[in-house]
Design a protein around this motif. Structure first.
Motif, PDB file in Angstrom:
ATOM      1  N   LEU A 246      48.251  37.309  41.038  1.00 43.70           N
ATOM      2  CA  LEU A 246      46.773  37.844  41.774  1.00 43.70           C
ATOM      3  C   LEU A 246      47.164  38.317  43.208  1.00 43.70           C
ATOM      4  CD1 LEU A 246      44.295  35.130  40.461  1.00 43.70           C
ATOM      5  CD2 LEU A 246      44.073  37.745  40.052  1.00 43.70           C
ATOM      6  N   TYR A 247      45.991  39.184  43.928  1.00 46.88           N
ATOM      7  CA  TYR A 247      46.362  39.459  45.140  1.00 46.88           C
ATOM      8  C   TYR A 247      45.181  38.348  45.618  1.00 46.88           C
ATOM      9  CZ  TYR A 247      47.368  44.693  44.104  1.00 46.88           C
ATOM     10  OH  TYR A 247      48.184  44.874  43.733  1.00 46.88           O
ATOM     11  N   ARG A 248      45.730  38.379  46.844  1.00 46.74           N
ATOM     12  CA  ARG A 248      45.420  37.014  47.986  1.00 46.74           C
ATOM     13  C   ARG A 248      43.208  36.972  47.682  1.00 46.74           C
ATOM     14  NH1 ARG A 248      47.181  33.284  51.282  1.00 46.74           N
ATOM     15  NH2 ARG A 248      49.294  34.050  50.756  1.00 46.74           N
TER      16      ARG A 248
ATOM     17  N   ASP B  65      40.981  32.487  44.464  1.00 47.04           N
ATOM     18  CA  ASP B  65      39.991  31.331  44.422  1.00 47.04           C
ATOM     19  C   ASP B  65      39.663  31.537  42.793  1.00 47.04           C
ATOM     20  OD1 ASP B  65      38.644  33.411  45.361  1.00 47.04           O
ATOM     21  OD2 ASP B  65      37.528  32.592  46.426  1.00 47.04           O
ATOM     22  N   ASP B  66      39.366  32.730  42.365  1.00 43.10           N
ATOM     23  CA  ASP B  66      38.506  33.122  40.894  1.00 43.10           C
ATOM     24  C   ASP B  66      39.271  32.268  39.988  1.00 43.10           C
ATOM     25  OD1 ASP B  66      38.264  33.849  38.504  1.00 43.10           O
ATOM     26  OD2 ASP B  66      37.046  35.324  39.660  1.00 43.10           O
ATOM     27  N   VAL B  67      38.897  31.183  39.525  1.00 40.24           N
ATOM     28  CA  VAL B  67      39.896  30.093  38.074  1.00 40.24           C
ATOM     29  C   VAL B  67      40.122  30.665  36.700  1.00 40.24           C
ATOM     30  CG1 VAL B  67      39.272  28.283  39.104  1.00 40.24           C
ATOM     31  CG2 VAL B  67      37.542  29.536  37.890  1.00 40.24           C
ATOM     32  N   ASN B  68      39.076  32.141  36.767  1.00 40.41           N
ATOM     33  CA  ASN B  68      38.921  32.902  35.389  1.00 40.41           C
ATOM     34  C   ASN B  68      40.192  33.899  35.245  1.00 40.41           C
ATOM     35  OD1 ASN B  68      36.769  31.872  34.421  1.00 40.41           O
ATOM     36  ND2 ASN B  68      35.251  32.669  35.398  1.00 40.41           N
TER      37      ASN B  68
END
Length: 292
Positions: free
Chosen positions: A11-13, A17-20
């Protein structure tokens, strides 16, 4: 060496923080690693691999090697038709009768792979000789799932008379399959010869274990170690000098017990007294294998 680990997606930084999204990427990496691990451990051309089974084996055998799964058939078909081909009042004029008997079944994966090894093996050369045929037969009978086999160990007996090859083998399920494959022309052998089989069986002759032919059994006790078996004019005998292990599993006379298995087991651990009439357990009766 093939790659063992995938280059993982990430994931891009700003989305970390997106759990999905993290769960999605982790699942994608897990699936990708699973595919890579499967392809690494399952080389498709190596059909002897335990991972190559069922429809995948059929797909590989047909697609890469052009060998369909054989049918083990003992069926025969007879056709009655034509004038003067049958007795009067058994069929109408200009009639025809086709009858079949026997059974037919697709070969198991194990037999299928043995057939492939027979047809694909190049180590024996391309010149047909008795040695070539012995190697092929021995490898087929003993090479589980088509694997190679030290063909000098317990080869079959082959005699030749004219264009007839008489092949003597221990009676086993693999030997029965081999004979059906020969009869159905599923194996690569010169077509101008006739191949006939002689099966060596174990026999219960009034409580004494006998064998129809010696084949790979020693025919003399000279030089044999204690507990070894030998062919004593039809009777299976044991070289004395071994105290049986009381915890050794019993050996029973049955249709599934083959002479080769018995020769490998030896007779050193057979009980020295009758274990009980009617049990069909093998025991050592003063050097002669008997059946309780």
């Amino acid at each position: 060496m093939p790659m063992q680990q995938i280059i993982p997606s990430y994931l891009y930084r700003q989305y970390s923080d997106d759990v999905n999204l993290r769960a999605f990427v982790d699942a994608y990496n897990s699936l990708s690693q699973g595919y890579l691990s499967w392809f690494t451990s399952t080389p498709l051309a190596l059909y002897t691999s335990p991972n190559i089974t069922g429809p995948l084996l059929d797909w590989i055998a047909r697609g890469i090697y052009g060998i369909p799964r054989p049918v083990l058939s003992s069926s025969t078909t007879s056709r009655v038709a034509g004038y003067d081909a049958y007795a009067y009042n058994t069929m109408p004029y200009n009639g025809q009768k086709i009858s079949s008997s026997g059974s037919a079944a697709l070969a198991s994966d194990d037999i299928y792979k043995r057939v492939m090894t027979w047809n694909l093996y190049r180590g024996d050369g391309k010149v047909f000789t008795i040695g070539w045929l012995k190697n092929r037969i021995n490898r087929f009978l003993n090479g589980v799932n088509g694997t190679d086999w030290p063909v000098q160990n317990n080869p079959p007996s082959i005699t030749v008379s004219g264009n007839i090859f008489s092949i003597t083998v221990f009676s086993t399920p693999e030997a029965q399959a081999l004979q059906q494959l020969f009869a159905n022309n599923e194996l690569a052998v010169p077509f101008q010869y006739v191949y006939q089989f002689v099966n060596v069986n174990l026999i219960n002759n009034g409580g004494i274990l006998q064998m129809t032919l010696p084949l790979n059994f020693p025919t003399s006790p000279d030089g044999l170690v204690p507990g070894a078996l030998w062919y004593n004019g039809g009777v299976i005998s044991v070289i004395p000098g071994v105290t049986p292990n009381p915890s050794a599993p019993p050996v029973f006379f049955s249709q599934t017990l083959t002479p080769q298995e018995l020769l490998t087991l030896g007779g050193g651990n057979l009980p020295l007294t009758n274990p009980g009439d009617g049990t069909l357990q093998l025991w050592n009766d003063a050097g002669v294998i008997s059946i309780a």
